[in-house]
Design a protein around this motif. Structure first.
Motif, PDB file in Angstrom:
ATOM      1  N   SER A 148      88.979  37.963  29.647  1.00 57.32           N
ATOM      2  CA  SER A 148      89.015  37.933  28.302  1.00 57.32           C
ATOM      3  C   SER A 148      88.352  36.410  28.028  1.00 57.32           C
ATOM      4  N   THR A 149      87.696  36.587  26.961  1.00 57.88           N
ATOM      5  CA  THR A 149      86.856  35.147  26.488  1.00 57.88           C
ATOM      6  C   THR A 149      87.774  34.269  25.419  1.00 57.88           C
ATOM      7  N   ALA A 150      88.910  34.932  25.031  1.00 57.98           N
ATOM      8  CA  ALA A 150      89.889  34.482  24.119  1.00 57.98           C
ATOM      9  C   ALA A 150      90.253  32.775  24.420  1.00 57.98           C
ATOM     10  N   GLY A 151      90.156  32.590  25.623  1.00 60.86           N
ATOM     11  CA  GLY A 151      90.686  31.410  26.199  1.00 60.86           C
ATOM     12  C   GLY A 151      89.495  30.133  26.337  1.00 60.86           C
TER      13      GLY A 151
ATOM     14  N   ALA B 269      95.913  30.963  22.127  1.00 64.42           N
ATOM     15  CA  ALA B 269      94.979  31.908  22.507  1.00 64.42           C
ATOM     16  C   ALA B 269      95.567  33.028  22.794  1.00 64.42           C
ATOM     17  N   PHE B 270      96.655  33.219  23.393  1.00 66.15           N
ATOM     18  CA  PHE B 270      97.097  34.246  24.184  1.00 66.15           C
ATOM     19  C   PHE B 270      98.537  34.273  23.615  1.00 66.15           C
ATOM     20  N   THR B 271      98.883  34.403  22.217  1.00 64.72           N
ATOM     21  CA  THR B 271     100.310  34.683  22.081  1.00 64.72           C
ATOM     22  C   THR B 271     100.666  35.678  21.894  1.00 64.72           C
ATOM     23  N   GLY B 272     100.134  36.717  21.980  1.00 65.72           N
ATOM     24  CA  GLY B 272     100.576  38.143  22.180  1.00 65.72           C
ATOM     25  C   GLY B 272     100.733  38.435  23.587  1.00 65.72           C
ATOM     26  N   ASP B 273     100.531  37.794  24.570  1.00 67.72           N
ATOM     27  CA  ASP B 273     100.721  38.055  25.890  1.00 67.72           C
ATOM     28  C   ASP B 273     101.512  37.086  26.760  1.00 67.72           C
ATOM     29  N   PRO B 274     102.834  37.043  26.693  1.00 66.66           N
ATOM     30  CA  PRO B 274     103.487  35.993  27.300  1.00 66.66           C
ATOM     31  C   PRO B 274     103.289  35.762  28.812  1.00 66.66           C
TER      32      PRO B 274
END
Length: 466
Positions: free
Chosen positions: A138-141, A369-374
């Protein structure tokens, strides 16, 4: 016709002015103490999270606050959204001061550190994106490895015992200030959730009132602190990250002296008061509630195998060093700046490597960036810890190799033989300084003559050495 005078070349990393040197020394002294506390808090979080069962998660997940105001938050969120607002408030003051009274006030002088900082953010982001595109992650970070943690970096300097010249320390501070500015913009633009325009409008009205009170020279912390809390609460409920309120209020403070009778500007005075709270309490508490990841489970084990976490490590360790060093070299190559004669390009690379320590803001952006994936959030935090540790070790080795040179430069900068509180290097052209030094040397010579006469007299009487 007379030939035009040759244009002088600007010295990059040259000696700071005396006021700037004193300001940098005071600011970095506080940040160094805060950095040591930050290290202690991070280690405590890791130990707590890995030895006390589920108590760490239970404590940082404990909720408190007025739910009717939309502020029923966990301790972790209070630290990230509340305490870090204090950190960004100080960052806002730093940025304002740099623009009106520091290194960034002169566009020509500011161009080089700004270019270096921008390259030091763009290259890590590019490294992260390329790593994840090739690895299918994922490029979200992408923004996680772009930040520099000045307190953590200074703590590393304190631990390894190196004495960087003030110009290198100021360069590191300027990099961190510009980093903070663009980190704030990244958070505001890319990590804003659905907007509540009523709350956002209220926050802007509060900021306008804050600015008006400052403009009218109204004094009294009992007015500004409650107003600041209201602005923060409205900003949080607006969907814009609440730390933006802190930096906005910091940027509004006046950071220049209006006349010589004013010892410090209001911004410098407030920064002097608030910086210890930020460095000594706000940031360490954020680290305590954010840095606790399981090192025995999958979080640490996947750091070098998953593209998201590997991208963070490579971005901090490789991207930061290459970006800052490359940007600095290109800026000097295509401008009329040249490196200070007392330093060498390996010194710039060592500081660029030190800037790869991206702890506080990197952890914050990782959470956003990854708030939905602990699980992935914890893995990203582990990657930030690993990347910062590797950058600290590499930069520590590079700086230690040049430590003898740094110590000599530092001692030359700090020498004050006439004991007037002003380093001698800033007084060499002052006639009064030369007169004082001549008097000091004459006094020392007279003392030596007196001791020699006493020794000679003792020898003649047979009571001393012949």
């Amino acid at each position: 016709m007379t030939a035009p005078a040759p244009r002088t070349r600007h010295k990059f990393l040259g000696r700071l002015s005396l006021p700037e040197r004193n300001f940098v020394a005071e600011a970095l002294r506080t940040e160094t103490v805060g950095g040591v506390l930050l290290l202690v808090a991070a280690v405590a979080a890791l130990i707590w999270a890995n030895t006390a069962g589920g108590s760490y998660e239970a404590v940082r997940g404990f909720h408190l606050g007025p739910g009717s105001l939309g502020l029923d938050l966990s301790l972790q969120h209070w630290a990230a959204d509340g305490l870090l607002a204090v950190f960004f408030f100080v960052a806002g003051i730093e940025l304002k001061r740099e623009m009106v009274a520091g290194d960034l006030r002169d566009p020509k002088a500011a161009a080089l550190p700004v270019v270096a900082a921008l390259c030091g953010m763009a290259v890590p982001a590019l490294v992260y994106v390329l790593t994840n595109v090739m690895g299918g992650g994922s490029t979200a970070g992408w923004a996680v490895p772009t930040a520099t943690d000045i307190a953590f970096a200074l703590a590393v300097l304190a631990v390894i015992g190196t004495s960087l010249p003030s110009a290198l320390r100021a360069f590191l501070l300027t990099l961190a200030v510009v980093d903070d500015l663009f980190a704030i913009l990244i958070i505001a633009v890319f990590f804003t959730s659905d907007l509540n325009f009523a709350a956002l409008g209220g926050a802007f009205l509060g900021l306008a009132l804050f600015w008006l009170l400052l403009r009218k020279r109204v004094r009294g912390w009992y007015l500004y602190v409650p107003l600041g809390l209201v602005i923060w609460g409205l900003m949080y409920n607006s969907g814009v990250h609440a730390t933006i309120a802190g930096v906005a209020m910091g940027l509004m403070l006046r950071c220049h002296r209006e006349d010589e009778s004013e010892p410090h500007s209001p911004g410098e005075h407030i920064e002097h008061r608030v910086r210890p709270l930020s460095a000594g309490l706000a940031v360490p508490l954020f680290a305590l509630f954010s840095a606790g990841v399981s090192v025995s489970g999958g979080a640490m084990g996947d750091v070098f195998t998953q593209p998201e976490t590997l991208g963070v490590v490579l971005g901090l360790v490789v991207g930061k060093a290459v970006g800052i060093f490359g940007g600095t070299w290109l800026a000097t190559r295509f401008t009329r700046a040249e490196l200070n004669d007392d330093l060498a390009w390996p010194d710039v690379f060592a500081v660029a490597s030190l800037a790869g320590i991206g702890f506080t803001v990197s952890l914050l952006i990782g959470e956003l960036a990854f708030t939905g994936d602990p699980l992935l959030t914890d893995e990203i935090k582990a990657a930030v810890l690993a990347g910062s540790l590797i950058a600290a070790v590499l930069s520590g080795i590079l700086l230690k190799l040049r430590n003898a040179k740094y110590r000599k430069l530092w001692e030359d900068e700090e020498r004050d033989e006439d004991l007037d509180g002003i380093p001698d290097v800033y007084e060499l052209g002052n006639p009064d300084y030369h007169l004082r030094m001549a008097a000091i040397h004459e006094k020392k010579a007279a003392e030596h003559r007196r001791l020699a006469e006493v020794a000679g007299g003792e020898s003649e009487d047979g009571n001393g050495p012949a």
